[in-house]
Enzyme design. Structure first.
Site, PDB file in Angstrom:
ATOM      1  N   SER A 142      23.834  16.500  12.666  1.00  0.00           N
ATOM      2  CA  SER A 142      23.959  15.869  11.340  1.00  0.00           C
ATOM      3  C   SER A 142      24.950  16.675  10.521  1.00  0.00           C
ATOM      4  O   SER A 142      25.115  17.885  10.754  1.00  0.00           O
ATOM      5  CB  SER A 142      22.602  15.881  10.630  1.00  0.00           C
ATOM      6  OG  SER A 142      22.774  15.630   9.246  1.00  0.00           O
ATOM      7  N   TYR A 155      15.265  20.957   8.326  1.00  0.00           N
ATOM      8  CA  TYR A 155      15.995  19.971   9.134  1.00  0.00           C
ATOM      9  C   TYR A 155      17.417  20.466   9.415  1.00  0.00           C
ATOM     10  O   TYR A 155      17.910  20.387  10.545  1.00  0.00           O
ATOM     11  CB  TYR A 155      16.006  18.655   8.355  1.00  0.00           C
ATOM     12  CG  TYR A 155      16.839  17.540   8.937  1.00  0.00           C
ATOM     13  CD1 TYR A 155      16.349  16.747   9.976  1.00  0.00           C
ATOM     14  CD2 TYR A 155      18.093  17.234   8.418  1.00  0.00           C
ATOM     15  CE1 TYR A 155      17.109  15.694  10.486  1.00  0.00           C
ATOM     16  CE2 TYR A 155      18.856  16.181   8.912  1.00  0.00           C
ATOM     17  CZ  TYR A 155      18.356  15.415   9.954  1.00  0.00           C
ATOM     18  OH  TYR A 155      19.106  14.373  10.454  1.00  0.00           O
ATOM     19  N   LYS A 159      19.648  21.153  13.063  1.00  0.00           N
ATOM     20  CA  LYS A 159      20.888  20.470  13.449  1.00  0.00           C
ATOM     21  C   LYS A 159      21.989  21.497  13.753  1.00  0.00           C
ATOM     22  O   LYS A 159      22.754  21.327  14.717  1.00  0.00           O
ATOM     23  CB  LYS A 159      21.303  19.473  12.368  1.00  0.00           C
ATOM     24  CG  LYS A 159      20.279  18.340  12.165  1.00  0.00           C
ATOM     25  CD  LYS A 159      20.008  17.557  13.445  1.00  0.00           C
ATOM     26  CE  LYS A 159      19.183  16.303  13.239  1.00  0.00           C
ATOM     27  NZ  LYS A 159      18.971  15.546  14.472  1.00  0.00           N
TER      28      LYS A 159
HETATM   29  N1  LIG Z   1      20.461   7.917   9.555  1.00  0.00           N
HETATM   30  C1  LIG Z   1      21.173   8.931   9.118  1.00  0.00           C
HETATM   31  O1  LIG Z   1      21.726   8.901   8.007  1.00  0.00           O
HETATM   32  C2  LIG Z   1      21.366  10.167   9.975  1.00  0.00           C
HETATM   33  C3  LIG Z   1      22.307  11.112   9.558  1.00  0.00           C
HETATM   34  C4  LIG Z   1      22.498  12.255  10.329  1.00  0.00           C
HETATM   35  C5  LIG Z   1      21.772  12.431  11.493  1.00  0.00           C
HETATM   36  N2  LIG Z   1      20.860  11.499  11.872  1.00  0.00           N
HETATM   37  C6  LIG Z   1      20.125  11.761  13.117  1.00  0.00           C
HETATM   38  O2  LIG Z   1      20.284  10.664  13.988  1.00  0.00           O
HETATM   39  C7  LIG Z   1      19.097  10.471  14.758  1.00  0.00           C
HETATM   40  C8  LIG Z   1      18.593   9.046  14.569  1.00  0.00           C
HETATM   41  O3  LIG Z   1      18.431   8.816  13.190  1.00  0.00           O
HETATM   42  P1  LIG Z   1      17.979   7.386  12.613  1.00  0.00           P
HETATM   43  O4  LIG Z   1      18.119   7.486  11.139  1.00  0.00           O
HETATM   44  O5  LIG Z   1      18.637   6.315  13.362  1.00  0.00           O
HETATM   45  O6  LIG Z   1      16.459   7.448  13.085  1.00  0.00           O
HETATM   46  P2  LIG Z   1      15.088   6.886  12.484  1.00  0.00           P
HETATM   47  O7  LIG Z   1      14.458   7.847  11.566  1.00  0.00           O
HETATM   48  O8  LIG Z   1      15.353   5.511  12.044  1.00  0.00           O
HETATM   49  O9  LIG Z   1      14.175   6.976  13.790  1.00  0.00           O
HETATM   50  C9  LIG Z   1      14.566   6.446  15.000  1.00  0.00           C
HETATM   51  C10 LIG Z   1      13.350   6.294  15.874  1.00  0.00           C
HETATM   52  O10 LIG Z   1      12.814   7.561  16.319  1.00  0.00           O
HETATM   53  C11 LIG Z   1      11.448   7.328  16.636  1.00  0.00           C
HETATM   54  N3  LIG Z   1      10.708   8.583  16.767  1.00  0.00           N
HETATM   55  C12 LIG Z   1      10.175   9.350  15.786  1.00  0.00           C
HETATM   56  N4  LIG Z   1       9.517  10.398  16.328  1.00  0.00           N
HETATM   57  C13 LIG Z   1       9.653  10.279  17.683  1.00  0.00           C
HETATM   58  C14 LIG Z   1       9.178  11.045  18.786  1.00  0.00           C
HETATM   59  N5  LIG Z   1       8.421  12.125  18.596  1.00  0.00           N
HETATM   60  N6  LIG Z   1       9.496  10.622  20.034  1.00  0.00           N
HETATM   61  C15 LIG Z   1      10.237   9.510  20.240  1.00  0.00           C
HETATM   62  N7  LIG Z   1      10.691   8.742  19.226  1.00  0.00           N
HETATM   63  C16 LIG Z   1      10.405   9.128  17.970  1.00  0.00           C
HETATM   64  C17 LIG Z   1      10.976   6.465  15.479  1.00  0.00           C
HETATM   65  O11 LIG Z   1       9.815   5.722  15.828  1.00  0.00           O
HETATM   66  C18 LIG Z   1      12.189   5.562  15.208  1.00  0.00           C
HETATM   67  O12 LIG Z   1      12.068   4.309  15.816  1.00  0.00           O
HETATM   68  C19 LIG Z   1      18.123  11.549  14.306  1.00  0.00           C
HETATM   69  O13 LIG Z   1      18.208  12.661  15.159  1.00  0.00           O
HETATM   70  C20 LIG Z   1      18.626  11.903  12.917  1.00  0.00           C
HETATM   71  O14 LIG Z   1      18.287  13.235  12.556  1.00  0.00           O
HETATM   72  C21 LIG Z   1      20.641  10.371  11.152  1.00  0.00           C
END
Ligand SMILES: NC(=O)c1ccc[n+]([C@@H]2O[C@H](COP(=O)([O-])OP(=O)(O)OC[C@H]3O[C@@H](n4cnc5c(N)ncnc54)[C@H](O)[C@@H]3O)[C@@H](O)[C@H]2O)c1
Length: 252
Positions: A142, A155, A159
């Site tokens: 991230s 968090y 990352k």
């Molecule tokens: N969305 C953003 O703005 C953003 C920005 C930077 C990084 N990220 C990273 O990208 C990745 C995906 O983010 P997102 O926002 O699409 O995700 P999200 O929070 O929408 O979650 C995606 C899925 O992960 C599942 N999940 C939660 N705990 C779990 C576990 N223990 N085992 C298996 N599945 C599990 C949830 O049920 C959910 O369906 C993450 O690692 C997040 O840190 C996201």
């Protein structure tokens, strides 16, 4: 199709960025084991991919649990015959004031983001080493692993650590032809982030490109990094943030 004959695992792929990556891998010919903690989401997501003609197996469970991880890799190999690509996408964000942050929240974040990603990488790399034909591993970082962001100290640590893991493992994985990289999304529109109605207006204002990322922006970078043609790229982190980390105004 770039990923024809390849097998991929994507964790946390019931929705959001993980689902978009799993879907595009399947559209490009990969067989995909799709994991999510939420069984309903995992099955719906896999059904949607199969409905488009993709090969996809739902495998619900906790991607922070090491015995589950080992079982998941075995299942992917049983079902599809091999493993070529792993996207350690599952990650949890728990906001909180630093002075009040609780050990329970800290442990949840560490368990999934670090422990889960570390042991998924280890187990997948053992399988790829045994196959002897290389592979591609992608860790989900991230922008907050690069720049300070309010309420995200724990968090953010995870990352930054994942990016160091990618760098460190070039020593262990390169002799086996396995690449390992990280993608670092900036603010990205997903079901979760869009729960906040101010998300798009705020991030549109402070992102040089004038909008938060879409899941397709992140998927394009992810597919580039896991493509067999990109295997000479390893130990790298690719930021996809519309320019935010170059200026980094806080989202207030
Ligand atoms: N969305 C953003 O703005 C953003 C920005 C930077 C990084 N990220 C990273 O990208 C990745 C995906 O983010 P997102 O926002 O699409 O995700 P999200 O929070 O929408 O979650 C995606 C899925 O992960 C599942 N999940 C939660 N705990 C779990 C576990 N223990 N085992 C298996 N599945 C599990 C949830 O049920 C959910 O369906 C993450 O690692 C997040 O840190 C996201």
């Amino acid at each position: 199709m770039i990923f024809q004959t390849q097998t991929a695992i994507v964790t946390g792929a019931g929705q959001g960025i993980g689902f978009a990556i799993a879907r595009r891998l399947a559209r490009e010919g990969a067989s995909v084991l799709l994991n999510d903690l939420d069984e309903t989401l995992a099955r719906q997501a896999a059904d949607a991919i199969q409905g488009e003609g993709g090969r996809c197996l739902a495998w619900p469970g906790d991607a922070s649990d090491v015995s589950f991880i080992r079982q998941m890799i075995r299942r992917a190999v049983e079902e599809f015959g091999r493993l070529d690509i792993v996207v350690a996408n599952a990650g949890i964000t728990i906001f909180g004031d630093f002075f009040d942050y609780q050990p329970e929240a800290f442990e949840k974040v560490m368990n999934l983001n670090l422990r889960g990603s570390f042991f998924l990488t280890q187990t997948a790399a053992r399988q790829m080493r045994e196959q002897g034909q290389g592979g591609s591993i992608l860790l989900m970082s991230s922008v907050v692993g690069h720049q300070a962001h309010p309420g995200l100290a724990a968090y953010a640590m995870t990352k930054a650590a994942l990016e160091m893991l990618a760098k460190n493992l070039v020593l262990d994985l390169s002799p086996h032809g396995i690449s390992i990289n990280a993608v670092a999304p900036g603010a990205t529109q997903t079901e979760r982030t869009l729960d906040d109605p101010s998300y798009i207006p705020i991030w549109s204002k402070i992102t040089p490109m004038g909008r938060p990322a879409t899941v397709d922006d992140i998927t394009n970078a992810a597919l580039f990094l896991v493509a067999p043609q990109s295997r000479h790229i390893t130990g790298q982190s690719l930021v996809v943030d519309g320019g935010w980390t170059s200026v980094s105004p806080p989202p207030v």
